[in-house]
Scaffold this active site. Sequence first.
Site, PDB file in Angstrom:
ATOM      1  CE  LYS A 216     -12.418  -5.060   1.036  1.00 53.52           C
ATOM      2  NZ  LYS A 216     -12.138  -4.557   2.377  1.00 53.52           N
TER       3      LYS A 216
ATOM      4  CE  LYS B 211      -4.154  -1.959   0.635  1.00 48.52           C
ATOM      5  NZ  LYS B 211      -5.187  -2.570   1.348  1.00 48.52           N
TER       6      LYS B 211
ATOM      7  CE  LYS C  66      -5.303  -9.081  -1.808  1.00 47.41           C
ATOM      8  NZ  LYS C  66      -5.015  -8.420  -0.529  1.00 47.41           N
TER       9      LYS C  66
HETATM   10  P1  TYM Z   1     -10.130  -6.954   4.386  1.00 42.94           P
HETATM   11  O1  TYM Z   1     -11.290  -6.042   4.560  1.00 42.94           O
HETATM   12  O2  TYM Z   1      -9.053  -6.545   3.468  1.00 42.94           O
HETATM   13  O3  TYM Z   1     -10.636  -8.356   3.943  1.00 42.94           O
HETATM   14  C1  TYM Z   1     -11.665  -9.032   4.654  1.00 42.94           C
HETATM   15  C2  TYM Z   1     -11.406 -10.529   4.639  1.00 42.94           C
HETATM   16  O4  TYM Z   1     -11.433 -11.003   3.292  1.00 42.94           O
HETATM   17  C3  TYM Z   1     -10.253 -11.762   3.039  1.00 42.94           C
HETATM   18  N1  TYM Z   1      -9.887 -11.603   1.607  1.00 42.94           N
HETATM   19  C4  TYM Z   1      -9.781 -12.606   0.732  1.00 42.94           C
HETATM   20  N2  TYM Z   1      -9.950 -13.931   0.861  1.00 42.94           N
HETATM   21  C5  TYM Z   1      -9.753 -14.685  -0.252  1.00 42.94           C
HETATM   22  N3  TYM Z   1      -9.399 -14.169  -1.456  1.00 42.94           N
HETATM   23  C6  TYM Z   1      -9.221 -12.855  -1.623  1.00 42.94           C
HETATM   24  N4  TYM Z   1      -8.881 -12.365  -2.816  1.00 42.94           N
HETATM   25  C7  TYM Z   1      -9.410 -12.000  -0.500  1.00 42.94           C
HETATM   26  N5  TYM Z   1      -9.316 -10.652  -0.326  1.00 42.94           N
HETATM   27  C8  TYM Z   1      -9.607 -10.436   0.970  1.00 42.94           C
HETATM   28  C9  TYM Z   1      -9.211 -11.154   3.956  1.00 42.94           C
HETATM   29  O5  TYM Z   1      -8.125 -12.022   4.176  1.00 42.94           O
HETATM   30  C10 TYM Z   1     -10.017 -10.895   5.194  1.00 42.94           C
HETATM   31  O6  TYM Z   1     -10.129 -12.053   6.009  1.00 42.94           O
HETATM   32  N6  TYM Z   1      -7.286  -6.201   8.348  1.00 42.94           N
HETATM   33  C11 TYM Z   1      -8.503  -6.859   7.957  1.00 42.94           C
HETATM   34  C12 TYM Z   1      -9.679  -6.473   8.825  1.00 42.94           C
HETATM   35  C13 TYM Z   1      -9.409  -6.629  10.270  1.00 42.94           C
HETATM   36  C14 TYM Z   1      -9.330  -7.864  10.976  1.00 42.94           C
HETATM   37  C15 TYM Z   1      -9.056  -7.492  12.335  1.00 42.94           C
HETATM   38  C16 TYM Z   1      -9.455  -9.199  10.611  1.00 42.94           C
HETATM   39  C17 TYM Z   1      -9.195  -5.618  11.145  1.00 42.94           C
HETATM   40  N7  TYM Z   1      -8.976  -6.136  12.404  1.00 42.94           N
HETATM   41  C18 TYM Z   1      -8.909  -8.464  13.317  1.00 42.94           C
HETATM   42  C19 TYM Z   1      -9.305 -10.168  11.606  1.00 42.94           C
HETATM   43  C20 TYM Z   1      -9.022  -9.802  12.942  1.00 42.94           C
HETATM   44  C21 TYM Z   1      -8.809  -6.453   6.516  1.00 42.94           C
HETATM   45  O7  TYM Z   1      -8.482  -5.389   6.103  1.00 42.94           O
HETATM   46  O8  TYM Z   1      -9.518  -7.321   5.815  1.00 42.94           O
END
Ligand code: TYM
Length: 327
Positions: free
Chosen positions: A197, A111, A194
């Site tokens: 979003k 990022k 990957k």
């Molecule tokens: P975020 O919002 O980027 O993604 C949410 C969840 O989706 C999963 N993910 C994917 N899984 C499979 N294939 C993909 N292409 C893909 N893209 C995203 C992510 O691995 C995630 O599980 N930091 C985290 C949010 C967060 C969090 C936490 C999670 C904040 N605090 C504490 C667990 C525990 C995030 O930005 O996820």
Amino acid sequence: MERILSGIKPTGQLTLGNYIGALKNFSKVQYEGETFIFIADLHALTLPIDPEVLRNNSRDVAAYYIAAGLDPKHTTIFLQSDNPSHSELAIILQNYLYMGELSRMTQFKDKSQKMKEEAIGLGLFAYPVLMASDIVIYDAKRIPVGEDQVQHVELARDLVKRFNNRYGDVLVMPKAEMVKVGARIMSLSDPTKKMSKSDPKGDIYLSDSLEVMRKKIMSAVTDMGREIKYDVENKPGISNLMTILSSLTGKSFQEIENEFVGKGYGDFKRAVADAVINEMTPFKARYEEVIKSGEIDKILADGASRARKVSELTLKRVQKAIGLYNK
Ligand code: TYM
């Protein structure tokens, strides 16, 4: 009962990757423990975001949680910003994570890569500190995430070890867990990247219409040859589509390969599109219902009050352990 915790950041539009790697799995595992699933709205601020977009996205993530089958009677669903304990604990925990390890985080490197150093926000750098706080504040043991978040959970584990070495058994050790198939769904336009979003061609957004979803799958990049075979190195496009198909239908890669012997990419893609549409039709309808029902605010308010009750205890325990006066 073990605590299970995870969250999704309300930035951009949620993708099929988020659905397969996270959302769908949350609703599967929720009854295996005491489950907390939140909307990581404070994390969304680590990159510039319009206030109205943040507000709408946060509501959407909540609606997607319910649409995917999270049960607010059992699972605590809430906004991160509705529970100040996360931030309070993060201020403490930031002293136990180091600049070196934070700067090695893949997400931070990705990022911040294109930014000038003077313009990289401290919040983006300290992202894993708040994330560790999200986790340990609930004494959560099981953290269901997609592959890209495992590194952050590993760092939270390092922090717990470091903290407990110093103060005794204060924090509970968390562990990341991934779905067996689909923890890293790849972009449809470049299957070596990957699905994120922010790539409209390669992403399937949960907000896309069913026709658009079908079109995107039918025009997904495929590989040389015409065989349907799971081989990530030589056939990343087909392997990614097989992963999507397998995770939505429960069929193994072998079963899919057998089913498509002698058939071409066109037939195979049609089957993938059918599976996605099959899954998304009721999900999207349920999402619309939830949005119309007006029940979201109540669910979030109830969730926040439940969450606060649990996290206050941990915060007290930590404050006491580190020597804050009169705690
Ligand atoms: P975020 O919002 O980027 O993604 C949410 C969840 O989706 C999963 N993910 C994917 N899984 C499979 N294939 C993909 N292409 C893909 N893209 C995203 C992510 O691995 C995630 O599980 N930091 C985290 C949010 C967060 C969090 C936490 C999670 C904040 N605090 C504490 C667990 C525990 C995030 O930005 O996820």
